[in-house]
Structures are given as C-alpha cells and as structure tokens.
Write a protein that holds these residues in place. Structure first.
Motif, PDB file in Angstrom:
ATOM      1  N   THR A 153       0.885  -1.201   0.094  1.00 42.00           N
ATOM      2  CA  THR A 153      -0.022   0.113   0.092  1.00 42.00           C
ATOM      3  C   THR A 153       0.761   1.285   0.162  1.00 42.00           C
ATOM      4  O   THR A 153       0.535   2.237  -0.726  1.00 42.00           O
ATOM      5  N   GLN A 154       2.172   0.972   0.769  1.00 38.42           N
ATOM      6  CA  GLN A 154       2.770   2.298   0.674  1.00 38.42           C
ATOM      7  C   GLN A 154       3.311   2.591  -0.655  1.00 38.42           C
ATOM      8  O   GLN A 154       3.331   3.694  -0.915  1.00 38.42           O
ATOM      9  N   GLU A 155       3.902   1.484  -1.371  1.00 35.28           N
ATOM     10  CA  GLU A 155       4.294   1.773  -2.576  1.00 35.28           C
ATOM     11  C   GLU A 155       3.139   2.333  -3.700  1.00 35.28           C
ATOM     12  O   GLU A 155       3.656   3.074  -4.353  1.00 35.28           O
ATOM     13  N   ALA A 156       2.064   1.858  -3.553  1.00 37.33           N
ATOM     14  CA  ALA A 156       1.049   2.061  -4.318  1.00 37.33           C
ATOM     15  C   ALA A 156       0.506   3.663  -3.963  1.00 37.33           C
ATOM     16  O   ALA A 156       0.418   4.455  -5.060  1.00 37.33           O
ATOM     17  N   VAL A 157       0.715   3.974  -2.631  1.00 37.73           N
ATOM     18  CA  VAL A 157       0.021   5.425  -2.641  1.00 37.73           C
ATOM     19  C   VAL A 157       1.244   6.401  -3.118  1.00 37.73           C
ATOM     20  O   VAL A 157       1.237   7.470  -3.630  1.00 37.73           O
ATOM     21  N   ILE A 158       2.636   6.058  -2.794  1.00 39.39           N
ATOM     22  CA  ILE A 158       3.645   6.898  -3.324  1.00 39.39           C
ATOM     23  C   ILE A 158       3.616   7.181  -4.915  1.00 39.39           C
ATOM     24  O   ILE A 158       3.724   8.161  -5.407  1.00 39.39           O
ATOM     25  N   ARG A 159       3.553   5.821  -5.559  1.00 39.28           N
ATOM     26  CA  ARG A 159       3.372   6.072  -7.082  1.00 39.28           C
ATOM     27  C   ARG A 159       2.264   6.894  -7.465  1.00 39.28           C
ATOM     28  O   ARG A 159       2.434   7.807  -8.406  1.00 39.28           O
ATOM     29  N   LYS A 160       0.824   6.919  -6.888  1.00 40.23           N
ATOM     30  CA  LYS A 160      -0.142   7.929  -7.252  1.00 40.23           C
ATOM     31  C   LYS A 160       0.478   9.176  -6.786  1.00 40.23           C
ATOM     32  O   LYS A 160       0.040  10.057  -7.390  1.00 40.23           O
ATOM     33  N   LEU A 161       0.970   9.664  -5.880  1.00 37.02           N
ATOM     34  CA  LEU A 161       1.566  10.801  -5.174  1.00 37.02           C
ATOM     35  C   LEU A 161       2.474  11.362  -6.520  1.00 37.02           C
ATOM     36  O   LEU A 161       2.298  12.425  -6.626  1.00 37.02           O
ATOM     37  N   ILE A 162       3.503  10.522  -6.696  1.00 40.56           N
ATOM     38  CA  ILE A 162       4.478  11.114  -7.710  1.00 40.56           C
ATOM     39  C   ILE A 162       4.088  11.330  -9.209  1.00 40.56           C
ATOM     40  O   ILE A 162       4.708  11.848 -10.091  1.00 40.56           O
ATOM     41  N   GLU A 163       2.833  10.774  -9.299  1.00 40.68           N
ATOM     42  CA  GLU A 163       2.308  11.028 -10.931  1.00 40.68           C
ATOM     43  C   GLU A 163       2.261  12.518 -10.889  1.00 40.68           C
ATOM     44  O   GLU A 163       2.170  13.089 -11.987  1.00 40.68           O
ATOM     45  N   HIS A 164       1.888  13.275  -9.590  1.00 40.76           N
ATOM     46  CA  HIS A 164       1.478  14.736  -9.723  1.00 40.76           C
ATOM     47  C   HIS A 164       2.829  15.505  -9.412  1.00 40.76           C
ATOM     48  O   HIS A 164       2.814  16.543  -8.935  1.00 40.76           O
ATOM     49  N   LEU A 165       4.142  14.909  -9.481  1.00 45.42           N
ATOM     50  CA  LEU A 165       5.294  15.570  -9.074  1.00 45.42           C
ATOM     51  C   LEU A 165       6.117  15.796 -10.376  1.00 45.42           C
ATOM     52  O   LEU A 165       6.184  14.727 -10.995  1.00 45.42           O
ATOM     53  N   ILE A 166       6.490  17.008 -10.833  1.00 43.78           N
ATOM     54  CA  ILE A 166       7.439  17.281 -11.877  1.00 43.78           C
ATOM     55  C   ILE A 166       8.556  16.411 -11.848  1.00 43.78           C
ATOM     56  O   ILE A 166       9.182  16.131 -10.757  1.00 43.78           O
ATOM     57  N   PRO A 167       9.115  16.047 -13.100  1.00 47.13           N
ATOM     58  CA  PRO A 167      10.456  15.466 -13.027  1.00 47.13           C
ATOM     59  C   PRO A 167      11.562  16.396 -12.553  1.00 47.13           C
ATOM     60  O   PRO A 167      11.341  17.521 -12.833  1.00 47.13           O
ATOM     61  N   GLY A 168      12.147  15.824 -11.437  1.00 48.41           N
ATOM     62  CA  GLY A 168      13.430  16.565 -10.943  1.00 48.41           C
ATOM     63  C   GLY A 168      12.464  17.314  -9.694  1.00 48.41           C
ATOM     64  O   GLY A 168      13.242  18.017  -8.856  1.00 48.41           O
ATOM     65  N   GLY A 169      11.589  17.052  -9.472  1.00 49.52           N
ATOM     66  CA  GLY A 169      10.603  17.524  -8.136  1.00 49.52           C
ATOM     67  C   GLY A 169      11.016  16.776  -6.916  1.00 49.52           C
ATOM     68  O   GLY A 169      11.548  15.555  -6.935  1.00 49.52           O
ATOM     69  N   TYR A 170      10.802  17.036  -5.702  1.00 52.30           N
ATOM     70  CA  TYR A 170      11.232  16.468  -4.526  1.00 52.30           C
ATOM     71  C   TYR A 170       9.942  15.853  -3.562  1.00 52.30           C
ATOM     72  O   TYR A 170       8.872  16.511  -3.380  1.00 52.30           O
ATOM     73  N   LEU A 171      10.205  14.751  -3.014  1.00 49.87           N
ATOM     74  CA  LEU A 171       9.053  14.051  -2.076  1.00 49.87           C
ATOM     75  C   LEU A 171       9.888  14.045  -0.752  1.00 49.87           C
ATOM     76  O   LEU A 171      10.881  13.572  -0.752  1.00 49.87           O
ATOM     77  N   PHE A 172       9.300  14.431   0.201  1.00 51.66           N
ATOM     78  CA  PHE A 172       9.666  14.321   1.439  1.00 51.66           C
ATOM     79  C   PHE A 172       8.713  13.217   2.293  1.00 51.66           C
ATOM     80  O   PHE A 172       7.516  13.454   2.390  1.00 51.66           O
ATOM     81  N   LEU A 173       9.599  12.303   2.975  1.00 49.59           N
ATOM     82  CA  LEU A 173       8.654  11.403   3.669  1.00 49.59           C
ATOM     83  C   LEU A 173       9.089  11.501   5.123  1.00 49.59           C
ATOM     84  O   LEU A 173       9.961  12.413   5.324  1.00 49.59           O
ATOM     85  N   GLY A 174       8.279  10.966   5.929  1.00 40.62           N
ATOM     86  CA  GLY A 174       8.549  10.889   7.412  1.00 40.62           C
ATOM     87  C   GLY A 174      10.218  10.407   7.806  1.00 40.62           C
ATOM     88  O   GLY A 174      10.629   9.457   7.241  1.00 40.62           O
ATOM     89  N   HIS A 175      10.458  10.446   9.037  1.00 42.73           N
ATOM     90  CA  HIS A 175      11.707  10.059   9.471  1.00 42.73           C
ATOM     91  C   HIS A 175      11.893   8.594   9.693  1.00 42.73           C
ATOM     92  O   HIS A 175      12.998   8.122   9.400  1.00 42.73           O
ATOM     93  N   SER A 176      10.735   7.627   9.751  1.00 40.87           N
ATOM     94  CA  SER A 176      10.876   6.330   9.896  1.00 40.87           C
ATOM     95  C   SER A 176      10.379   5.701   8.764  1.00 40.87           C
ATOM     96  O   SER A 176      10.126   4.293   8.775  1.00 40.87           O
ATOM     97  N   GLU A 177      10.100   6.516   7.554  1.00 40.54           N
ATOM     98  CA  GLU A 177       9.599   5.914   6.456  1.00 40.54           C
ATOM     99  C   GLU A 177      10.884   5.800   5.396  1.00 40.54           C
ATOM    100  O   GLU A 177      11.854   6.456   5.359  1.00 40.54           O
ATOM    101  N   THR A 178      10.663   4.664   4.526  1.00 40.33           N
ATOM    102  CA  THR A 178      11.441   4.332   3.687  1.00 40.33           C
ATOM    103  C   THR A 178      11.157   3.905   2.250  1.00 40.33           C
ATOM    104  O   THR A 178       9.886   3.493   2.194  1.00 40.33           O
ATOM    105  N   ILE A 179      11.691   3.969   0.979  1.00 38.82           N
ATOM    106  CA  ILE A 179      11.175   3.476  -0.204  1.00 38.82           C
ATOM    107  C   ILE A 179      12.136   2.291  -0.530  1.00 38.82           C
ATOM    108  O   ILE A 179      11.892   1.723  -1.664  1.00 38.82           O
ATOM    109  N   PHE A 180      12.782   1.803   0.501  1.00 36.42           N
ATOM    110  CA  PHE A 180      13.929   0.641   0.286  1.00 36.42           C
ATOM    111  C   PHE A 180      12.983  -0.612  -0.351  1.00 36.42           C
ATOM    112  O   PHE A 180      11.962  -0.963   0.256  1.00 36.42           O
ATOM    113  N   GLY A 181      13.436  -1.310  -1.272  1.00 36.38           N
ATOM    114  CA  GLY A 181      12.695  -2.439  -1.867  1.00 36.38           C
ATOM    115  C   GLY A 181      11.712  -1.948  -2.872  1.00 36.38           C
ATOM    116  O   GLY A 181      11.029  -2.811  -3.358  1.00 36.38           O
TER     117      GLY A 181
END
Length: 287
Positions: A240-268
């Motif tokens: 679910t985390q990966e699916a949400v992030i994927r939907k979020l960054i659909e609305h992020l420009i190429p070269g744009g920045y995504l900030f997550l919380g201190h205990s969150e990761t996209i590892f894997g």
C-alpha cells in the motif's frame, strides 16, 4: 446501575475490533494491529455516547448499514480513529533543505511559480510551515519567484476544519523564534485564551481539500514541485505504501522533491525516485 450497564456493554470484543480494523485497512489503508484495540474502543466511546447507543453491536450495525447516515458515520469514525500528530517545523532539516538547496536550485532553473502539496496535513501546522518558509524565502530573495501555492489534503474532515481555522495554542508556537512569531502569527486579545492565529497572508496561500490515499487516483490539477507526505505511510503495509507513493509522484514534476517521515523508506520499492537526503527523494528526469 445504568452507568455500570453502559460501561459493561460498551466494551469492544475481538470480533467487533477485527470488523472495524479490516474496514479501516481496506478503505483507508491504515493497519490496526491488535494492540490498538483499547485505543479504538476508547476513541469510539464518544460516538456511542453521541448516538445514545449502549453497545458496539448497535454501533457497528448502524455504521455499516446502507443509507446516507452510514456514509456520514463512517467519515466520523475515520476522523475519531485516525491519529493526528504534527507540529510547526517538525523535522526541521527538511525545511532547511528547502531554503538552502531546493529553492535556490528552482530559482536558478528559471521556475516562476512554486506549487507544493502537503499530503496528510492533519491540523495544518505543516502546510502553514511551508507557507512561512516560502514567505521567508521571498522576503530574503526578492524576485526569485513570482508566486507560490500550497495544496493541503487530509482524510479527516475534522482536522481540515481545524486547519482552516488556523488557531493554535501558545504552546504550539513556543519553540519558534520570536521574530517569526511576530511576523506570521496574531496573538489573541483574550489573554486567558493563550491562543494565536496564523496571519491572513500566510493562510491565503494554502488551499485545503479532503483526500483519501486509498482512492484509485488523486484529482490533482497541477503538477507539484515539492510534495510532503510525512508520518502517514507508517500505518500502511508495504504494498500500500508503494501504491500511494506511486500515485503521489504522478503529480510531481520530473526533478521535483518528495519528503517522507523520519521512519519511512522506499527501500525495496520500484519507484523513479533517488534518495538525496534524510527521507528526501528526487523524481528522476526522463532522458
């Protein structure tokens, strides 16, 4: 006797908890492990009291039945159960990175207007912090950009209402520098209230909307330069985390920045993002 009966009948059974927990996970994406049972019971007591009900069986039958009242109650249930914890300039290094690295880079690359999205904005401290950061950059770097806007979304209607009011306690702003408090907050004339309100020029840059991360797509009109989605994904399982992030960054420009919380990761996760700092990621630019 009546009070004792109400207390006895208002205990949440394992079966009742599982029904509510399954619904929350399937529809909101938030995992509700067994250790959250007492928390859910305690928070839903207010709904039983408001509806004049004596048992969770009655409440579950009411909430999960068909009809307009069910939709309204489900929204209230989500509001009550979901945890909302935030503060001004929480995880300050992210805002420091904006000021020292990201905004100068965008200015150098010729961007005129900066669009930012505060997802899972809770009671509003994060989007107002972003508005303050942008205002500070405009103040210290006149002419760098022509304008900025901030979209703030959350699933909780109750939190969105609080955020739009923009009223906070003196304790909420206690750690902010004095000049920042003076520049961006109005102190209540009622000394006993011990409250402040975000100034209009900061509020007007933020637009609030309700959004559920579990929706199949997000109705975001303008692609964003920066997206903050912090300390919300920790409640979701990995897919679910990966699916949400994927939907979020659909609305992020190429070269744009995504900030997550201190205990969150996209590892894997298989995502077009590159780690460029502590829980700070940049969307890859297609070649």
């Amino acid at each position: 006797m009546g009070a004792e009966f109400l207390k006895k009948q208002a205990e949440l059974t394992d079966k009742q908890f599982l029904k509510i927990a399954d619904f929350i996970q399937n529809n909101v994406g938030i995992k509700m492990p067994e250790q959250k049972k007492l928390m859910v019971q305690s928070r839903l007591q207010s709904r039983l009291k408001a509806l004049g009900m004596e048992s969770f069986d009655d409440y579950i039958a009411y909430a999960f039945s068909t009809g307009s009242h069910s939709d309204e109650e489900i929204a209230l249930m989500i509001d009550v159960i979901t945890t909302n914890l935030t503060s001004f300039f929480r995880e300050k290094q992210h805002f420091d990175s904006m000021m020292t690295t990201i905004l100068p880079e965008f200015a150098k690359n010729g961007f005129s207007k900066i669009d930012i999205w505060s997802a899972a904005c809770s009671s509003g401290q994060e989007p107002y912090t972003l508005s303050i950061v942008m205002s500070e950059y405009f103040r210290t770097h006149p002419g760098a950009f022509s304008d900025f806007s901030i979209l703030a979304t959350d699933i909780s209607s109750r939190m969105l209402e609080k955020a739009e009011n923009a009223v906070y306690t003196m304790d909420d702003v206690e750690d902010l520098p004095f000049d920042m408090k003076k520049r961006y907050f109005l102190k209540s004339k009622d000394e006993a209230a011990q409250q402040v309100r975000v100034k209009p020029e900061i509020r007007k840059k933020v637009r609030f909307e309700r959004l559920n991360f579990m929706d199949s797509s997000y109705p975001i009109e303008t692609d964003k330069h920066i997206i903050f989605c912090r300390n919300a994904l920790i409640y979701f399982d990995k897919p679910t985390q990966e699916a949400v992030i994927r939907k979020l960054i659909e609305h992020l420009i190429p070269g744009g920045y995504l900030f997550l919380g201190h205990s969150e990761t996209i590892f894997g996760m298989n995502l077009p993002l590159r780690n460029v700092g502590p829980t700070m990621f940049r969307k890859e630019i297609e070649r």
